[in-house]
Write a protein that holds these residues in place. Structure first.
Motif, short mmCIF file in Angstrom:
data_model
loop_
_atom_site.label_atom_id
_atom_site.label_comp_id
_atom_site.label_asym_id
_atom_site.label_seq_id
_atom_site.Cartn_x
_atom_site.Cartn_y
_atom_site.Cartn_z
N GLY A 257 -47.09 23.22 -18.98
CA GLY A 257 -46.98 21.81 -18.63
C GLY A 257 -45.56 21.27 -18.58
N ALA A 258 -44.60 22.02 -19.06
CA ALA A 258 -43.19 21.59 -19.01
C ALA A 258 -42.58 22.07 -17.70
N VAL A 259 -41.77 21.22 -17.07
CA VAL A 259 -41.11 21.55 -15.82
C VAL A 259 -39.61 21.39 -16.01
N SER A 260 -38.84 22.35 -15.54
CA SER A 260 -37.38 22.26 -15.60
C SER A 260 -36.76 22.87 -14.36
N GLU A 261 -35.54 22.51 -14.11
CA GLU A 261 -34.79 23.02 -12.97
C GLU A 261 -33.81 24.08 -13.45
N ALA A 262 -33.54 25.06 -12.59
CA ALA A 262 -32.58 26.12 -12.92
C ALA A 262 -31.80 26.49 -11.67
N ILE A 263 -30.60 26.99 -11.88
CA ILE A 263 -29.74 27.47 -10.79
C ILE A 263 -29.31 28.89 -11.12
N ALA A 264 -29.36 29.75 -10.13
CA ALA A 264 -28.93 31.14 -10.28
C ALA A 264 -27.86 31.40 -9.23
N PHE A 265 -26.60 31.31 -9.63
CA PHE A 265 -25.50 31.49 -8.70
C PHE A 265 -25.42 32.93 -8.23
N GLY A 266 -25.31 33.12 -6.92
CA GLY A 266 -25.16 34.44 -6.33
C GLY A 266 -26.41 35.30 -6.38
N MET A 267 -27.58 34.70 -6.64
CA MET A 267 -28.82 35.48 -6.76
C MET A 267 -29.86 35.15 -5.71
N ALA A 268 -29.47 34.61 -4.58
CA ALA A 268 -30.43 34.24 -3.54
C ALA A 268 -31.28 35.43 -3.10
N ASP A 269 -30.72 36.60 -3.15
CA ASP A 269 -31.45 37.81 -2.73
C ASP A 269 -32.50 38.24 -3.75
N ARG A 270 -32.56 37.58 -4.91
CA ARG A 270 -33.51 37.94 -5.97
C ARG A 270 -34.63 36.91 -6.09
N ASP A 271 -34.85 36.12 -5.05
CA ASP A 271 -35.88 35.08 -5.05
C ASP A 271 -37.24 35.72 -5.37
N PRO A 272 -37.89 35.32 -6.48
CA PRO A 272 -39.17 35.93 -6.84
C PRO A 272 -40.35 35.39 -6.02
N GLY A 273 -40.16 34.31 -5.30
CA GLY A 273 -41.22 33.73 -4.49
C GLY A 273 -41.99 32.67 -5.24
N THR A 274 -42.65 31.81 -4.50
CA THR A 274 -43.41 30.71 -5.07
C THR A 274 -44.54 31.21 -5.97
N GLY A 275 -44.62 30.65 -7.17
CA GLY A 275 -45.70 30.98 -8.09
C GLY A 275 -45.51 32.27 -8.87
#
Length: 65
Positions: free
Chosen positions: A14-32
């Motif tokens: 139930g908790a929602v937070s934002e995160a940033i991963a610099f230089g990791m666009a190629d490691r996108d785990p996908g929605t859900g």
């Protein structure tokens, strides 16, 4: 997100937070996707707005069972 960065919206119990991963666009785990991460909390100021977010150091996607 631009310049090779990955912007994440994280949800857990139930908790929602934002995160940033610099230089990791190629490691996108996908929605859900389920994942573990190692991150530090930071106070971000962007375009005059301040917000708390996590700065991801390592990202570990879970394999589907």
């Amino acid at each position: 997100m631009g310049q090779g960065h990955l912007q994440l919206t994280l949800m857990d119990r139930g908790a929602v937070s934002e995160a940033i991963a610099f230089g990791m666009a190629d490691r996108d785990p996908g929605t859900g996707a389920a994942l573990d991460l190692l991150a530090t909390a930071e106070l971000d100021t962007f375009r005059g707005a301040r917000r708390a977010r996590l700065k991801v150091r390592h990202l570990f996607p879970h394999a589907l069972a």
